[in-house]
Every structure is written in C-alpha cells, then in structure tokens.
Design an enzyme around this catalytic site. Sequence first.
Site, PDB file in Angstrom:
ATOM      1  N   ARG A   1      70.520   6.853  26.848  1.00 25.39           N
ATOM      2  CA  ARG A   1      69.202   6.811  26.223  1.00 25.39           C
ATOM      3  C   ARG A   1      68.428   5.640  26.811  1.00 25.39           C
ATOM      4  NH1 ARG A   1      69.957  11.312  24.925  1.00 25.39           N
ATOM      5  NH2 ARG A   1      69.872  12.274  22.880  1.00 25.39           N
TER       6      ARG A   1
ATOM      7  N   HIS B   1      65.450  13.240  32.588  1.00 26.83           N
ATOM      8  CA  HIS B   1      66.393  13.578  31.497  1.00 26.83           C
ATOM      9  C   HIS B   1      66.961  14.993  31.664  1.00 26.83           C
ATOM     10  CE1 HIS B   1      67.451  12.694  27.011  1.00 26.83           C
ATOM     11  NE2 HIS B   1      68.426  13.356  27.614  1.00 26.83           N
TER      12      HIS B   1
ATOM     13  N   GLU C   1      60.104   8.162  26.843  1.00 29.02           N
ATOM     14  CA  GLU C   1      59.953   9.368  27.658  1.00 29.02           C
ATOM     15  C   GLU C   1      59.261  10.485  26.865  1.00 29.02           C
ATOM     16  OE1 GLU C   1      64.246   9.899  28.488  1.00 29.02           O
ATOM     17  OE2 GLU C   1      64.165  11.672  27.205  1.00 29.02           O
TER      18      GLU C   1
END
Length: 320
Positions: free
Chosen positions: A240, A287, A269
């Site tokens: 993360r 991601h 993000e």
Amino acid sequence: MTKKAKILATRQFPKNVLDRLYQDYDVTINPSLNPMSPEDVIEKSKGMDGIICDPTCLFDPELVAALDDSVKIITTFSVGYDHLNVDAIKGRGIALGNTPDVLTDATADITLLCMLGASRMAYSAGQALRRGDWKSWSPIEFLGTHMSGKKLAILGMGRIGEAVARRAKGFDMQIHYHNRRQVEARGLEDATYHSELGSLLAEAEFLSINCPLTPNTHHLINEAAINQLPDGAVLVNTARGPIVDDSAVINALKSGKLAAAGLDVFEGEPDFNKGYLDLKNVFLLPHIGSATHETRDQMGFKCLDNLDAFFSGQPVPNPI
Ligand code: DGY
C-alpha cells in the site's frame, strides 16, 4: 421460489464473476467504469441485503453510519481492507469478507517484476529504445544494480511475503524478514528473522514491502528508516502506498541513497507524487499486483462464496 438477495456491486467486475452474480442475486451495479461516490453508495445501498465493493470504496465511519439497516454483509474484492472501518462495520452487526490467498501468486510475481524492473533500469532503458536513443551496445550504458545473490529484506512475512521469498530464492537471494513473529514456512528455514525493523533495514540491499497498511505502518518507511538502509539499496512497494513517505523516497532516489525504486502502489492513488516522473531510476505501475484474468476471476468467486455462505446461514468462509 425463494426471493434472491439484493446485492449492490460498486464496480464493474470480470464477466465470469458477473455471470454468477446475476444468476444468483438481484443485482444493482454501478454502470460506470469509475468508482462510486460515497453519496451514491449510501443512496444505492438502500434496500440492499449486501454489497460487493473494492479498495476504491472507502467505508469510513460516516458512510457506515449512513448505510441502510437492510445491509447485512459487505465483501470486498481485495485481500487488503484498509479502506474499510472494520470496527464501525462490525459495530453495526454487518458481516465482512475479503479475498485472501487467490492473489498471493500474482502479487508476488509483480513484486519480482518491480525488483527487476527497478534494479535493471527497465523503464529508462526501454524509453531510450522507444525514443530512438539507442545508438549502440555499450559497455557503460544502461547499467543497473545486480539482483541475483543479494540480500532481500521482506517487511511483512504473510502469504505474499512468503511467496516473494520463495521466488527470490530462485535468484539465489538471501532472505531476511521482519514480522510481528517468526514464521515456520516450508522452504524458508534459512531465512533470517529480525525482531527489530532497524536490524532488517541495515541488511536490506533490496527491501520489499509486503505488510498491510495500518496506523502502525503508515509512513513506516520514512527518511529515518531509509537512512538505515545500505547505500544504493533498491526499494519495492507492492503493498500500500502510504506505508512509504514519498518525499523521503524521492529525495533518496535523487541523492543515490536509493539506487532505484519499483512501485505498484501510491499514497492517494490514482493520484501520486509527480516527483517520481522526473526520475529515471524508478519503475512505476498502476496497482496491477492482482491484475490477471485468472486472479481477478478467483477474487470475484471468493466474494460470491462469502455471499453464498452468508445468505444460506453459514459462516462467511473468508471473514475479516
Ligand atoms: C488487494 O487485494 O488488496 C490488492 O491490493 C488488490 O490488488
């Protein structure tokens, strides 16, 4: 005929998942490819029995308090659940599920890609080729940091950390890790456990972040932590974004304290610190750790298993 339970799907999910969802449930789905706003989630969940969400849907205490009493289960299409306020959700008696195990391999694969992509300057070398700037094979151009045989420090030895370690052993890397407790994983008997983060960092020629985001891990990799790394270390984050302090990472990439960084996740993000874009020694991905067809289907099926069990009066098989 028994009435189908009503489910709100806050995102578009893979076709195989939606086929099963529509077959077994009365579905209201977010028609857009973008995440739903909190207001929409509150509005559209009125009268719903359950919700399938994903990490873009923030269930903070305000949203949870505003949810309709009809909502009895939330299952997230993710293993991470830092977007869910578990106490608030459980406080309202709502069951919670997630999707462990099925994304372990895909995320570990991407971690190795980030390690190699960053250390071997895959971004800047590839860009040079595309720009037409590759003039000749050169003994001194596009040089990166050797990965095979180096020390890999894994921060967080859960399922994904272990899978990263097993893969890294294929590169003859020496595995070091920091975790709340020592693990007895098969094949990792020769891994070195560090009960203190500082002692792990001191060994980290490569540092891979594989721990969950919690109040304790927020900005854990800050300037002070980076200063404890060996000079020229390679940092990789596929967990993360907020676990690292981006400004500190960017400064260290500029000074050479960090040779390179491979990042699949970012604080804030899909927005991210644009300082990364000025750097050649970064390998950046949006991601995509779990983004394979196979894995995303399996994640959806885990969500459905959670719903199916719950609505047939069984315990949720993947509870949070
Ligand atoms: C998860 O499941 O938490 C991942 O970050 C999604 O890829």
